[in-house]
Design a protein around this motif. Structure first.
Motif, PDB file in Angstrom:
ATOM      1  N   CYS A  15     -27.290 -41.231 -14.930  1.00  0.00           N
ATOM      2  CA  CYS A  15     -28.727 -41.055 -14.781  1.00  0.00           C
ATOM      3  C   CYS A  15     -28.994 -39.646 -14.305  1.00  0.00           C
ATOM      4  O   CYS A  15     -28.533 -39.239 -13.269  1.00  0.00           O
ATOM      5  CB  CYS A  15     -29.287 -42.043 -13.776  1.00  0.00           C
ATOM      6  SG  CYS A  15     -29.273 -43.729 -14.348  1.00  0.00           S
ATOM      7  N   CYS A 154     -28.466 -46.453 -16.569  1.00  0.00           N
ATOM      8  CA  CYS A 154     -29.921 -46.411 -16.491  1.00  0.00           C
ATOM      9  C   CYS A 154     -30.586 -46.359 -17.863  1.00  0.00           C
ATOM     10  O   CYS A 154     -31.760 -46.018 -17.958  1.00  0.00           O
ATOM     11  CB  CYS A 154     -30.352 -45.205 -15.674  1.00  0.00           C
ATOM     12  SG  CYS A 154     -29.730 -43.645 -16.341  1.00  0.00           S
ATOM     13  N   THR A 155     -29.876 -46.666 -18.921  1.00  0.00           N
ATOM     14  CA  THR A 155     -30.507 -46.712 -20.237  1.00  0.00           C
ATOM     15  C   THR A 155     -31.369 -47.979 -20.330  1.00  0.00           C
ATOM     16  O   THR A 155     -31.286 -48.859 -19.467  1.00  0.00           O
ATOM     17  CB  THR A 155     -29.438 -46.715 -21.342  1.00  0.00           C
ATOM     18  OG1 THR A 155     -28.573 -47.841 -21.135  1.00  0.00           O
ATOM     19  CG2 THR A 155     -28.610 -45.438 -21.317  1.00  0.00           C
ATOM     20  N   TRP A 216     -22.644 -50.317 -23.515  1.00  0.00           N
ATOM     21  CA  TRP A 216     -23.130 -49.020 -23.040  1.00  0.00           C
ATOM     22  C   TRP A 216     -22.027 -47.967 -23.119  1.00  0.00           C
ATOM     23  O   TRP A 216     -22.265 -46.825 -23.523  1.00  0.00           O
ATOM     24  CB  TRP A 216     -23.612 -49.167 -21.595  1.00  0.00           C
ATOM     25  CG  TRP A 216     -23.879 -47.873 -20.911  1.00  0.00           C
ATOM     26  CD1 TRP A 216     -25.021 -47.108 -20.972  1.00  0.00           C
ATOM     27  CD2 TRP A 216     -22.979 -47.152 -20.051  1.00  0.00           C
ATOM     28  NE1 TRP A 216     -24.886 -45.977 -20.202  1.00  0.00           N
ATOM     29  CE2 TRP A 216     -23.644 -45.980 -19.633  1.00  0.00           C
ATOM     30  CE3 TRP A 216     -21.686 -47.402 -19.595  1.00  0.00           C
ATOM     31  CZ2 TRP A 216     -23.054 -45.058 -18.779  1.00  0.00           C
ATOM     32  CZ3 TRP A 216     -21.097 -46.475 -18.741  1.00  0.00           C
ATOM     33  CH2 TRP A 216     -21.779 -45.319 -18.345  1.00  0.00           C
ATOM     34  N   VAL A 291     -32.628 -41.201 -24.806  1.00  0.00           N
ATOM     35  CA  VAL A 291     -32.930 -42.188 -23.773  1.00  0.00           C
ATOM     36  C   VAL A 291     -32.164 -43.478 -24.033  1.00  0.00           C
ATOM     37  O   VAL A 291     -31.574 -44.074 -23.123  1.00  0.00           O
ATOM     38  CB  VAL A 291     -34.448 -42.449 -23.702  1.00  0.00           C
ATOM     39  CG1 VAL A 291     -34.751 -43.686 -22.850  1.00  0.00           C
ATOM     40  CG2 VAL A 291     -35.165 -41.231 -23.121  1.00  0.00           C
ATOM     41  N   GLY A 295     -29.772 -42.063 -21.373  1.00  0.00           N
ATOM     42  CA  GLY A 295     -30.609 -42.133 -20.190  1.00  0.00           C
ATOM     43  C   GLY A 295     -31.121 -40.802 -19.704  1.00  0.00           C
ATOM     44  O   GLY A 295     -31.224 -40.576 -18.503  1.00  0.00           O
ATOM     45  N   GLN A 342     -35.454 -45.417 -13.461  1.00  0.00           N
ATOM     46  CA  GLN A 342     -35.804 -46.025 -14.737  1.00  0.00           C
ATOM     47  C   GLN A 342     -37.281 -45.800 -15.061  1.00  0.00           C
ATOM     48  O   GLN A 342     -37.643 -45.527 -16.207  1.00  0.00           O
ATOM     49  CB  GLN A 342     -35.475 -47.522 -14.722  1.00  0.00           C
ATOM     50  CG  GLN A 342     -33.992 -47.828 -14.798  1.00  0.00           C
ATOM     51  CD  GLN A 342     -33.288 -47.748 -13.463  1.00  0.00           C
ATOM     52  OE1 GLN A 342     -33.833 -47.253 -12.483  1.00  0.00           O
ATOM     53  NE2 GLN A 342     -32.058 -48.238 -13.418  1.00  0.00           N
ATOM     54  N   LEU A 345     -37.743 -42.215 -15.999  1.00  0.00           N
ATOM     55  CA  LEU A 345     -37.229 -41.979 -17.349  1.00  0.00           C
ATOM     56  C   LEU A 345     -38.212 -42.467 -18.404  1.00  0.00           C
ATOM     57  O   LEU A 345     -38.460 -41.782 -19.406  1.00  0.00           O
ATOM     58  CB  LEU A 345     -35.883 -42.678 -17.518  1.00  0.00           C
ATOM     59  CG  LEU A 345     -35.209 -42.554 -18.885  1.00  0.00           C
ATOM     60  CD1 LEU A 345     -34.924 -41.099 -19.211  1.00  0.00           C
ATOM     61  CD2 LEU A 345     -33.922 -43.368 -18.917  1.00  0.00           C
TER      62      LEU A 345
END
Length: 365
Positions: A15, A154-155, A216, A291, A295, A342, A345
Motif C-alpha cells: 500500500c 490493499c487492492t 493477489w 489499483v 493498490g 483503502q 485509494l
C-alpha cells in the motif's frame, strides 16, 4: 539471441500513498503489466532519495540463498527502506547505462505453469509449491513475501463494500465481486458462509484469506516468460526481481537470454543510494489496472485513463456522484485524520478518472 520474452509482470503490492503483466516487445524486453512495510514489493512513485539498507536476518538469508548460484549477480544492489516506509531495491554503487543491475538464474524462479489470464490456477499451484516445500528450498524467499494478514494488502480484493462503492467505477467493482465468487466456488464447502458452524468458522475464514492472498500474489508479482516455442508463456515468481518498484518514466528493463538468466538492465545511469525503478505495464496501462493489481494510483497514467474513458463512456455517469472538488476535500480530510488507506485509494482512483474525463470533455468542471 533473445530466448525468453517477458509478457507480464510482477508486483510486490505494498500500500503506497497514492502512487499487470508486461507485454511482449519485439526486442525481447518486458514492460510491467503490474516496503519495509510488512509487505512485498514496492510500488509506486517513491521519492528518489537515498534509502536505508535493510539488514534483517530474512534479507541476509535471501541474499545468501540467491548467491548459492555462482551465476547470480547482486553486486551493486540491496533491499532498502525508502521515504514513507516503502521497501524497494537500492543501488549500492553507481550503475552505468547498459550495465546489468541484477541477474537471477531461471533455476531459482518458481514456475507456476502456462495458464491463461485467470490467476486462480496459478494461485493454487503457488500454494501447493509453498506448502509442499518440505525441504525448505525456497524458505528464504517465502520469508520475504507479505503474509496473508499483512496490512499492505490493499487492492480492491480486500475492500469492504463501502470502499468498493467509493471507487465510482462499476467495472472494477464487478471484477472484484466476480473474483470473490470464483474463490468461494473453488473452495466449495471449505469456504465460509452464513451456515458455517461457529466452531469451524475460523478455519473456513482462513481458507478464504489464504486463497485470496495467493491470487493477489499472482496478480501483483508474477512475470510471464515465453520462448519462441511457447509464446503462451509460463508464470514465474522471480526472487528479488519482484521487489523493484514502479516509476512510469523508468528506462530500465527486464530481459532473458539463452543462458537461462533473468536480468534487469540499466537504461540510464543510477547513482549509489538511489532507488532503482522499473515500469509496470505499458503506456496503455490505466489507473484502474494499477489499483486493481497493485493498490496505487500513478499520475503519469492519465493518457491511458483517457483512452479507457473513451472506450467505456457509459461508465462516466458513475463518476458524477461527487465533484472533483468534493473528492479533493474528502481526501484532504482523510489524510489529516490518517483515515483508512483503502478509502484514500478509492478517492485517488476516482479523482484520476475525473481529471481524465475533464480533459476528454466527458465531465463538466
Amino acid at each position: 539471441m533473445v530466448m525468453l520474452l517477458f509478457l507480464a509482470l510482477v508486483g510486490d503490492a505494498a500500500c503506497l500513498r497514492l502512487g499487470p503483466a508486461p507485454s511482449m516487445l519485439a526486442n525481447g524486453r518486458m514492460t510491467k503489466k503490474p516496503p519495509a512495510k510488512l509487505g512485498g514489493r514496492g510500488f509506486g512513485a517513491a521519492p528518489p532519495t537515498s534509502g536505508k539498507l535493510l539488514d534483517e536476518p530474512r534479507y541476509t538469508a535471501l541474499y545468501e540463498w540467491l548467491r548459492s548460484s555462482p551465476l547470480t549477480n547482486l553486486k551493486k544492489v540491496g533491499i532498502a527502506e525508502f521515504e514513507g516506509g516503502l521497501r524497494g531495491v537500492m543501488a549500492l554503487q553507481d550503475i552505468m547505462a547498459g550495465e546489468e543491475i541484477v541477474a537471477i538464474p531461471a533455476t531459482l524462479a518458481i514456475d507456476l505453469g502456462a495458464d491463461g489470464v485467470d490467476p486462480l490456477p496459478a494461485a493454487r499451484r503457488f500454494l501447493g509449491e509453498m506448502h509442499g516445500d518440505t525441504d525448505g528450498e525456497y524458505a528464504a524467499y517465502w520469508a520475504v513475501l507479505p503474509p496473508p494478514d499483512a496490512a499492505d494488502l490493499c487492492t480492491p480484493d480486500f475492500f469492504s463494500e463501502k470502499e468498493l462503492q467509493m471507487l465510482q467505477w462499476p467495472p472494477l467493482v464487478v471484477e472484484t465481486r466476480k473474483r470473490s465468487a470464483q474463490l468461494r466456488k473453488a473452495l466449495g464447502e471449505r469456504a465460509p458462509n452464513s451456515g458455517t458452524p461457529n466452531d469451524v468458522m475460523a478455519v473456513a475464514g482462513g481458507n478464504m484469506r489464504e486463497l485470496r492472498w495467493a491470487v493477489w500474489t499472482i496478480l501483483s508479482r508474477v512475470l510471464t516468460v515465453a520462448d519462441p516455442t511457447d509464446l503462451g508463456g509460463h508464470k514465474l515468481l522471480i526472487p528479488l526481481i519482484d521487489m523493484f518498484n514502479h516509476r512510469g518514466g523508468s528506462k530500465h528493463y527486464l530481459t532473458g537470454r539463452t543462458d537461462g538468466m533473468l536480468r534487469v538492465v540499466a537504461g540510464a545511469t543510477v547513482k549509489a543510494g538511489e532507488q532503482i525503478f522499473i515500469k509496470y505495464g505499458t503506456d496503455q496501462t490505466s489507473n484502474v489496472e494499477f489499483v486493481a493489481h497493485y493498490g496505487f494510483v500513478d499520475p503519469k497514467a492519465e493518457t491511458a485513463d483517457r483512452t479507457l474513458l473513451r472506450m467505456q463512456p457509459a461508465m462516466v455517469p458513475a463518476l458524477k456522484h461527487s465533484t472533483l472538488a468534493q473528492d479533493e476535500a474528502e481526501l484532504d480530510a482523510l489524510k489529516a485524520a490518517d483515515g483508512p488507506y483503502q478509502e484514500q485509494l478509492a478517492l485517488g482512483l476516482r479523482m484520476a478518472l475525473k481529471r481524465a474525463a475533464l480533459k476528454e470533455g466527458l465531465l463538466e468542471a
